[in-house]
Design an enzyme around this catalytic site. Sequence first.
Site, PDB file in Angstrom:
ATOM      1  CD  GLU A   1      68.555 -16.694 -97.852  1.00 13.58           C
ATOM      2  OE1 GLU A   1      68.658 -17.731 -98.502  1.00 13.58           O
ATOM      3  OE2 GLU A   1      67.611 -16.742 -96.807  1.00 13.58           O
TER       4      GLU A   1
ATOM      5  CD  GLU B   1      66.401 -19.242 -95.012  1.00 12.03           C
ATOM      6  OE1 GLU B   1      67.110 -19.288 -93.786  1.00 12.03           O
ATOM      7  OE2 GLU B   1      67.203 -19.385 -95.861  1.00 12.03           O
TER       8      GLU B   1
ATOM      9  CG  PHE C   1      66.800 -24.500-102.986  1.00 14.90           C
ATOM     10  CD1 PHE C   1      66.605 -25.857-103.662  1.00 14.90           C
ATOM     11  CD2 PHE C   1      67.842 -23.606-103.295  1.00 14.90           C
ATOM     12  CE1 PHE C   1      67.705 -25.014-105.456  1.00 14.90           C
ATOM     13  CE2 PHE C   1      69.089 -23.568-103.909  1.00 14.90           C
ATOM     14  CZ  PHE C   1      68.956 -24.386-104.975  1.00 14.90           C
TER      15      PHE C   1
ATOM     16  CG  ASP D   1      65.000 -28.779 -99.990  1.00 13.91           C
ATOM     17  OD1 ASP D   1      64.319 -29.784-100.318  1.00 13.91           O
ATOM     18  OD2 ASP D   1      63.956 -28.051-101.234  1.00 13.91           O
ATOM     19  CG  PHE D   2      66.616 -22.801 -97.810  1.00 17.87           C
ATOM     20  CD1 PHE D   2      66.907 -24.185 -97.959  1.00 17.87           C
ATOM     21  CD2 PHE D   2      66.838 -21.990 -99.263  1.00 17.87           C
ATOM     22  CE1 PHE D   2      67.739 -25.149 -98.607  1.00 17.87           C
ATOM     23  CE2 PHE D   2      68.141 -22.747 -99.340  1.00 17.87           C
ATOM     24  CZ  PHE D   2      68.751 -24.275 -99.651  1.00 17.87           C
TER      25      PHE D   2
ATOM     26  CG  MET E   1      60.291 -26.779 -92.959  1.00 22.18           C
ATOM     27  SD  MET E   1      59.199 -27.487 -91.734  1.00 22.18           S
ATOM     28  CE  MET E   1      58.094 -26.034 -92.884  1.00 22.18           C
TER      29      MET E   1
ATOM     30  CG  HIS F   1      69.666 -28.290-101.717  1.00 22.78           C
ATOM     31  ND1 HIS F   1      70.540 -28.168-101.089  1.00 22.78           N
ATOM     32  CD2 HIS F   1      69.705 -26.531-101.703  1.00 22.78           C
ATOM     33  CE1 HIS F   1      70.877 -27.522-100.260  1.00 22.78           C
ATOM     34  NE2 HIS F   1      70.796 -26.624-100.574  1.00 22.78           N
TER      35      HIS F   1
END
Lengths: 323, 329
Positions: free
Chosen positions: B29, B60, B83, B85-86, B88, B129
């Site tokens: 992205e 993702e 990130f 965090d993404f 997942m 984040h």
Amino acid sequence: MSGSEIPLLQLYRTMLTIRRFEERCNYLFMQGRIPSTLHLYIGQEAVAAGVCAHLRRDDYLFSTHRPHGHAIAKGVEPRAIMAELYGKRTGCCKGKGGSMHVGDVRVGMFPAVAIVGANAPLAAGAALAAKWLDKDRVSVCFFGEGAANEGAVHEAMNMAAIWDLPVVYVCENNLYAASTPFSKAFKIQNVADRAAAYGMPGVVVDGNDVEAVYRVAGEAIARARRREGPTLIEAKTYRLCGHSRSDPRTYRSREEEEEWAKRDPIPRLAGRLKELGLATDETLASIEQEVQALIDEAVRFAEESPLPEPEETLQHVFWTEEG
Amino acid sequence: MREITFAEAIREALREEMHRDASVFIMGEDVGVFGGVFGVTAGLYEEFGPDRVRDTPISESAIVGGGLGAAMMGMRPVVEIMFGDFLMCAGDQIVNQAAKARYMSGGKAKVPLTIRVTTGAPGSAAAQHSQSPESWFMNVPGLKIAVPATPADAKGLLKTAIRGEDPVLFFEHKMLYAVRGPVPEDPDFTIPFGAANLARAGRDLTIIAIGGMLAKALEAADALSQEGIEAEVIDPRTLVPLDKDALIRSAAKTGRVVIAHEAHKRAGPGAEIAALLAEEAVEYLDGPIMRVAAKNVPIPYSPVLEEEVLPGVDDILAAARFLMGGAKA
């Protein structure tokens, strides 16, 4: 394309091989020769056969937890699949994958993906590489209608459409996601209608009519080879068996099953072959014998093959084992 | 040796590998025209074009799964998840697909897939984040995990990841991007996985520092040195594979171990390392294995709260002093 231009005898042979293979698997499972469970493909053979007849060895196929039919149609040896089901070292995944992960990258079949819908991004990625490598290779992704409601399928189809990827998504709508009927999971009549939302052609086909599947798949795969983009095919079909070996099929009526049994793609094709004068009862009996011999040989091979050694568990985690 | 930033070192590794091997491409992205949200891929789109530096939709699963499918066909994708965090959002593709493809295929499939991810705090980026999710994936056989702490390590480890045949999660701490350091210019400079970096030698205690904590551990070691305590600082550089021998060797030498990471304390990377030392090196230890890590709460927004949650130099010092006979902090 008329009936005579379609390799109907070859398709019949493929479909019968899948059917007899599955019936034997079922028998061996009940005998306790095969562990785990089985997701049988009985009734859906025309889809795998009709699509894969257009594929070359170097085209890439992505399958599901119900992969035996796709594997046979793509050219994975039945003996290697059977040995895999037995958990033998000679299996197509060396006994590490089992029924839900059969495949062989050497004949263009990724080990089948048993997370519903998760194979759709892989097929898009393989198509991206195929397009890039400037070859006319394509990828094909089989999935059930239940998988169509997974987010990964949405992401992948959108990506395939925006990048005009040479991939064909084949939704085998067998009307039940395990026990959940189509009408409880979809507000629309056809999964293929969603293709419009992605900007790709969507085609509905009778999945129990191998000639129709062959025609539709041929057009979609040719389109992908011409680098004109992806297609979503929805093949309407029916499992003539339970979802898995532990499924008592309480969610559907025996009457419905009987109706669909009348549309069994294999007797239907046999009738068509005779009608077109392409086969006689003798021809069909001879194909039956050849197929039985092939399955017998696969079972013998699986039975006689060695089990893996315990130390093999540690192999193949990584390509490069360091540290 | 010339000095460049951590971000420049990563960009240099990407550029060199893309020149070296036409099958290497970048996908993610905002990685193309925009150059990445942290500017890491800046200029590569102009140099290599939109096919090889490919902007994607916010998808993702399709980014990682698409990378895996392309890797299977012989490409060497470097996909970026903006990130950590993404991750997942692509969890299934990482954990169930990429990690297992080779094993499930009986060793026939190769998966040369690199997944670049940013991690860490501070920055008041709050709970979604700021995380350091390395250890979530340590429990998944089939994934290699690199956590570079210096510009040179970032370049050398990324090249090893791209040239390798296995899926790699490559964690880049956001606060390191602007850090400068010496980086070799040799285009074949690589750093093997599973080889820890002895960043500072010492005799009294060992600080095992991961990713963004390396600089803090070295700062703590300098302060301890003023007190007459000589700390050894080791950076494992890769968590999978882990250079077990180097960690055990250091623990045996000093008898005291502090493990520092920015991931949450509970079941963070330090839990695995501590268990390993307890299993294989307990006879050398003169005290408990101490962990310095983020508190077991989501990362909060307000700077004062965030600072309270994150591990710092003071926390390392307190753990070290306790091991050297001081009071428990």
